[in-house]
Design a protein around this motif. Structure first.
Motif, PDB file in Angstrom:
ATOM      1  N   VAL A 117       0.837  -1.207   0.000  1.00 45.36           N
ATOM      2  CA  VAL A 117       0.000   0.000   0.000  1.00 45.36           C
ATOM      3  C   VAL A 117       0.872   1.257   0.000  1.00 45.36           C
ATOM      4  O   VAL A 117       0.558   2.236  -0.692  1.00 45.36           O
ATOM      5  CB  VAL A 117      -0.947   0.003   1.217  1.00 45.36           C
ATOM      6  N   PHE A 120       1.852   2.413  -3.430  1.00 42.84           N
ATOM      7  CA  PHE A 120       0.798   3.155  -4.133  1.00 42.84           C
ATOM      8  C   PHE A 120       0.669   4.578  -3.585  1.00 42.84           C
ATOM      9  O   PHE A 120       0.363   5.509  -4.335  1.00 42.84           O
ATOM     10  CB  PHE A 120      -0.534   2.400  -4.037  1.00 42.84           C
ATOM     11  N   VAL A 121       0.910   4.738  -2.290  1.00 45.64           N
ATOM     12  CA  VAL A 121       0.868   6.079  -1.698  1.00 45.64           C
ATOM     13  C   VAL A 121       1.982   6.949  -2.274  1.00 45.64           C
ATOM     14  O   VAL A 121       1.761   8.132  -2.587  1.00 45.64           O
ATOM     15  CB  VAL A 121       0.976   6.002  -0.164  1.00 45.64           C
ATOM     16  N   ALA A 124       0.872   7.930  -5.600  1.00 52.76           N
ATOM     17  CA  ALA A 124      -0.270   8.847  -5.478  1.00 52.76           C
ATOM     18  C   ALA A 124       0.193  10.247  -5.089  1.00 52.76           C
ATOM     19  O   ALA A 124      -0.366  11.251  -5.570  1.00 52.76           O
ATOM     20  CB  ALA A 124      -1.268   8.315  -4.447  1.00 52.76           C
ATOM     21  N   ALA A 176      -5.556   5.485  -6.456  1.00 53.81           N
ATOM     22  CA  ALA A 176      -6.358   4.576  -5.633  1.00 53.81           C
ATOM     23  C   ALA A 176      -7.294   3.746  -6.509  1.00 53.81           C
ATOM     24  O   ALA A 176      -7.551   2.570  -6.228  1.00 53.81           O
ATOM     25  CB  ALA A 176      -7.155   5.368  -4.604  1.00 53.81           C
ATOM     26  N   TYR A 179      -5.374   0.909  -7.939  1.00 56.16           N
ATOM     27  CA  TYR A 179      -5.229  -0.101  -6.882  1.00 56.16           C
ATOM     28  C   TYR A 179      -6.503  -0.948  -6.797  1.00 56.16           C
ATOM     29  O   TYR A 179      -6.444  -2.179  -6.696  1.00 56.16           O
ATOM     30  CB  TYR A 179      -4.962   0.597  -5.547  1.00 56.16           C
ATOM     31  N   ASP A 195      -7.854   0.655   2.307  1.00 59.26           N
ATOM     32  CA  ASP A 195      -6.606   0.881   1.576  1.00 59.26           C
ATOM     33  C   ASP A 195      -6.743   2.050   0.597  1.00 59.26           C
ATOM     34  O   ASP A 195      -5.839   2.894   0.499  1.00 59.26           O
ATOM     35  CB  ASP A 195      -6.203  -0.384   0.806  1.00 59.26           C
ATOM     36  N   CYS A 196      -7.856   2.099  -0.112  1.00 56.58           N
ATOM     37  CA  CYS A 196      -8.065   3.186  -1.082  1.00 56.58           C
ATOM     38  C   CYS A 196      -8.167   4.534  -0.379  1.00 56.58           C
ATOM     39  O   CYS A 196      -7.681   5.549  -0.896  1.00 56.58           O
ATOM     40  CB  CYS A 196      -9.319   2.925  -1.913  1.00 56.58           C
ATOM     41  N   ILE A 199      -4.618   5.505   0.538  1.00 58.60           N
ATOM     42  CA  ILE A 199      -3.875   5.943  -0.647  1.00 58.60           C
ATOM     43  C   ILE A 199      -4.286   7.353  -1.042  1.00 58.60           C
ATOM     44  O   ILE A 199      -3.439   8.198  -1.361  1.00 58.60           O
ATOM     45  CB  ILE A 199      -4.098   4.958  -1.815  1.00 58.60           C
ATOM     46  N   GLY A 203      -1.807  10.288  -0.241  1.00 58.84           N
ATOM     47  CA  GLY A 203      -1.332  10.818  -1.516  1.00 58.84           C
ATOM     48  C   GLY A 203      -1.555  12.321  -1.592  1.00 58.84           C
ATOM     49  O   GLY A 203      -0.663  13.090  -1.972  1.00 58.84           O
TER      50      GLY A 203
END
Length: 272
Positions: A117, A120-121, A124, A176, A179, A195-196, A199, A203
């Motif tokens: 995760v 992805f951050v 983002a 996100a 993801y 999680d989204c 992110i 982000g």
């Protein structure tokens, strides 16, 4: 099975080569920028597979699109304020992808959901900052400081507009969304939503950290005509530095802000 996996890897790497060549020809990357982007992208693909690659390409392609959007209107302002233009060089590639690469490598060595995760951050945060910069600069409203809310010169680091803040949130949400596409069938719905949310929030926070670092640490200069700029010199004439540190330029700010946002998200997951 091994042959199928090898064929996929070869196809992906060939696609990465094609994208880097197209980016160079479209002047989205310099020659060295394209070379560094290739090796960084391949490294990230090896570390995290298609999901990591999709997030990185989503950032690069969308940011490049917004960079080219109404480029003629931005060109004069960018020439007056910045040393670098819209075609990213190798330093900018490392600044925007370096933190993500570090986290991807850590995930490869020690597979961990939190690192997954956090990667992805990191992407983002870069995407949120890029969308904010490229879209926010087109706002007709006067930018204001993210620290004290006072008006600031258009285009200077640390200045934001409501359009730019909205674009920043959308940029984080976009990653996100990528993801979600890949993780939809892998995690329970509530975990996916968590999680989204992480992110998107972190982000967006990464872009805000970028602006704050720009206020406190990024150097600013006054040119020979008394205008505020981020360019060190005009030709052979050095501009007078009025704040910040020489080594903490925009590229360093981008790298640090994305890394900090990812680290904060990594620890936030522990408590959620």
């Amino acid at each position: 099975m091994i042959f199928d996996t090898l064929w996929i890897d070869i196809s992906v790497i060939a696609s990465i080569i094609a994208i880097c060549i197209l980016a160079y020809k479209a002047k989205a990357l310099t020659l060295l920028g394209a070379l560094f982007a290739f090796f960084l992208t391949v490294g990230i693909y090896i570390s995290g597979g298609i999901p990591f690659l999709a997030a990185l390409l989503g950032f690069f392609i969308s940011s490049s699109f917004f960079t080219k959007l109404r480029a003629n209107e931005k060109e004069e302002l960018e020439k007056a304020l910045y040393d670098k233009g819209g075609n990213r060089d190798q330093v900018q590639v490392l600044a925007n992808g370096g933190a993500a690469f570090i986290i991807a490598a850590a995930h490869f060595l020690m597979p961990d959901k939190q690192l997954f995760v956090a990667y992805f951050v990191a992407i983002a945060a870069c995407n949120a900052d890029s969308w904010a910069s490229e879209i926010g600069i087109m706002s007709k409203a006067t930018p204001f400081s993210i620290i004290n809310l006072k008006p600031v010169q258009r285009g200077m680091s640390g200045g934001v507009t409501f359009l730019g803040l909205f674009a920043s949130a959308c940029g984080a949400l976009f990653i996100a969304g990528i993801y979600t596409i890949f993780m939809f069938v892998r995690f329970p719905f509530l975990e996916l939503i968590r999680d989204c949310t992480i992110i998107t929030i972190f982000g967006f926070a990464g872009a805000a950290i970028d602006s704050a670092l720009g206020v406190f640490f990024q150097p600013a200069y006054v040119d020979s005509r008394g205008r505020l700029t981020e360019k060190r010199a005009e030709g052979r004439v050095q501009n007078n530095k009025v704040k910040g540190f020489e080594f903490f330029g925009n590229d360093m700010v981008n790298f640090v802000s994305s890394l900090v946002a990812a680290c904060l998200a990594y620890y936030a997951i522990t408590f959620l």
